[in-house]
Design an enzyme around this catalytic site. Structure first.
Site, short mmCIF file in Angstrom:
data_model
loop_
_atom_site.label_atom_id
_atom_site.label_comp_id
_atom_site.label_asym_id
_atom_site.label_seq_id
_atom_site.Cartn_x
_atom_site.Cartn_y
_atom_site.Cartn_z
N THR A 1 -0.07 0.37 -3.71
CA THR A 1 -0.36 -1.05 -3.47
C THR A 1 -1.85 -1.32 -3.69
OG1 THR A 1 -0.62 -0.62 -1.10
CG2 THR A 1 1.54 -1.41 -1.83
N GLY A 2 -2.51 -0.38 -4.38
CA GLY A 2 -3.94 -0.52 -4.63
C GLY A 2 -4.22 -1.20 -5.95
N ARG A 3 -4.38 -0.40 -7.00
CA ARG A 3 -4.57 -0.90 -8.35
C ARG A 3 -3.73 -0.05 -9.30
NH1 ARG A 3 -6.14 -4.71 -6.16
NH2 ARG A 3 -8.05 -5.94 -6.47
N ASP B 1 3.61 -1.81 -6.25
CA ASP B 1 3.33 -3.24 -6.21
C ASP B 1 2.31 -3.61 -7.28
OD1 ASP B 1 3.48 -5.90 -4.98
OD2 ASP B 1 1.40 -5.53 -4.39
N GLU C 1 -0.38 -4.63 -16.07
CA GLU C 1 0.36 -5.75 -15.48
C GLU C 1 -0.16 -7.11 -15.93
OE1 GLU C 1 -1.66 -6.74 -11.22
OE2 GLU C 1 -0.69 -4.79 -11.34
N HIS D 1 2.61 -7.37 -7.63
CA HIS D 1 1.27 -7.48 -7.02
C HIS D 1 1.27 -8.57 -5.95
CE1 HIS D 1 -3.23 -6.69 -8.03
NE2 HIS D 1 -3.07 -6.87 -6.73
N THR D 2 2.14 -8.40 -5.01
CA THR D 2 2.34 -9.45 -3.99
C THR D 2 2.04 -8.98 -2.58
OG1 THR D 2 3.92 -11.15 -3.27
CG2 THR D 2 4.79 -8.93 -3.60
N ALA D 3 1.62 -7.73 -2.40
CA ALA D 3 1.43 -7.18 -1.06
C ALA D 3 0.46 -8.00 -0.22
CB ALA D 3 0.97 -5.73 -1.14
N TYR D 4 -0.57 -8.53 -0.86
CA TYR D 4 -1.62 -9.27 -0.14
C TYR D 4 -1.19 -10.69 0.24
CZ TYR D 4 -2.30 -12.26 -4.19
OH TYR D 4 -2.09 -13.18 -5.20
#
Length: 342
Positions: free
Chosen positions: A249-251, A275, A280, A312-315
């Site tokens: 879930t980082g990069r 994620d 992407e 990329h939705t974790a945040y």
């Protein structure tokens, strides 16, 4: 009442900031409707006049920033050096990215053309919660289970799930998010090992290769830079415990995607929950239902029953959205204050 409604109600009782007299202008690029609503609510209270556009910052729309020393940008697209140069030519001196990472910006080049780059902080809980959710989904075969149930196949999966308390979890990167992940994992009773260049948390810190050897799950929380690009490459993935899981879930570029695909296809890894994904850009955050996806690695990963992909939705929570906008405004006001009072 939602968090954002509660937060709004609390903030409405606060008096205007003393900085309101500054009447600072900020041009906000790449601003979605949800962010725009928060900017329009918060900015006037801080004495800020926002110029908002949904378009990502580019050389073509740099004129929107003329007259404003500060701009706020999103993280969803890379910012070309030609764009930074164009911004500097219209008077921009400070760029606040609405993200923790700023690997989408050439910070050194920005500084060379007179632009200071700042990032924002937001609650680490959004990403930490999501990370643990992905771990649980991975070890319980959630993707296959849900897909089977969707077509009314309610038989038990051939592979039984695992319990976190029986596993060792390796946390690579123990900053605010990595530390928040470890706080959550302690409640499950699993063994935690960690790796960080500057270990500051209470965990068993061991070298990266030892993390890979010991861990049933490896989760990545380091910044992306020249030293961490492909941190998990073909050689390091080969050192992981047989049947282990990777969570990212980082990069995306922390993982060598081609090497990951090979390790999954060979059966050496038990699965992955991602994620973020290398390459992407231009895919995540877009509606791709009626277009061809050119990323062969993404398509292959999505075919695999033991791989979870999210865009990329974790945040992305109410709390984090508010933090991100508010801190972007605060960053710009601090810069203006430093310029004014030197």
């Amino acid at each position: 009442m939602t968090y954002s409604e509660q937060a709004t109600a609390v903030r409405r009782t606060r008096p205007p900031s003393s900085s309101a007299v500054l009447k600072t202008g900020i041009t906000v690029y790449g601003c979605g409707q949800d962010e725009a609503a928060v900017f329009r609510e918060l900015a006037p209270r801080r004495g800020v006049v926002p110029t908002i556009t949904e378009d990502a910052v580019s050389e073509a729309n740099s004129e929107l920033a003329r007259g404003n020393r500060c701009v706020s940008v999103g993280h969803k697209a890379c910012i070309e050096n030609s764009t930074l140069l164009a911004l500097s030519r219209v008077g921009v001196e400070y760029l606040s990215t609405r993200s923790i990472g700023y690997n989408h910006i050439d910070v050194r080049y920005a500084e060379s053309v007179g632009i200071t780059v700042g990032n924002v902080s937001y609650s680490p809980d959004s990403v930490a919660d999501y990370t643990v959710m992905l771990m649980l989904m991975a070890v319980r075969n959630a993707k296959s289970t849900i897909r089977r149930a969707d077509v009314h196949d309610y038989r038990l999966h051939a592979v039984r799930g695992k319990e976190l308390r029986d596993l060792t979890v390796g946390v690579v990167g123990t900053g605010r998010i990595g530390a928040a992940v470890m706080d959550r994992l302690r409640g499950f009773g699993c063994h935690i090992v960690a790796c960080d260049r500057r270990p500051e948390t209470s965990a068993d810190h061991v070298p990266l290769d030892e993390v890979l050897r010991l861990s049933d799950i490896v989760t990545l929380h380091t910044p992306l830079n020249a030293d961490t690009r492909h941190l998990l490459n073909r050689q390091r993935l080969a050192r992981m415990k047989y049947g282990a899981f990777v969570v990212n879930t980082g990069r995306g570029a922390l993982l060598d995607t081609d090497a990951l695909v090979s390790a999954l296809e060979s059966g050496a890894l038990g699965g992955a929950a991602l994620d973020v994904l290398e390459g992407e850009e231009g895919i995540f955050y877009a509606d791709c239902r009626n277009r061809v996806i050119e990323s062969k690695s993404l398509l292959r990963l999505q075919e695999m029953p033991n791989v979870l992909i999210s865009p990329h939705t974790a945040y992305y929570t109410d709390h984090a959205l508010w933090d991100t906008v508010e801190n972007s405004i605060i960053n710009c006001l601090k810069f203006e204050g430093e310029k004014q009072y030197g």
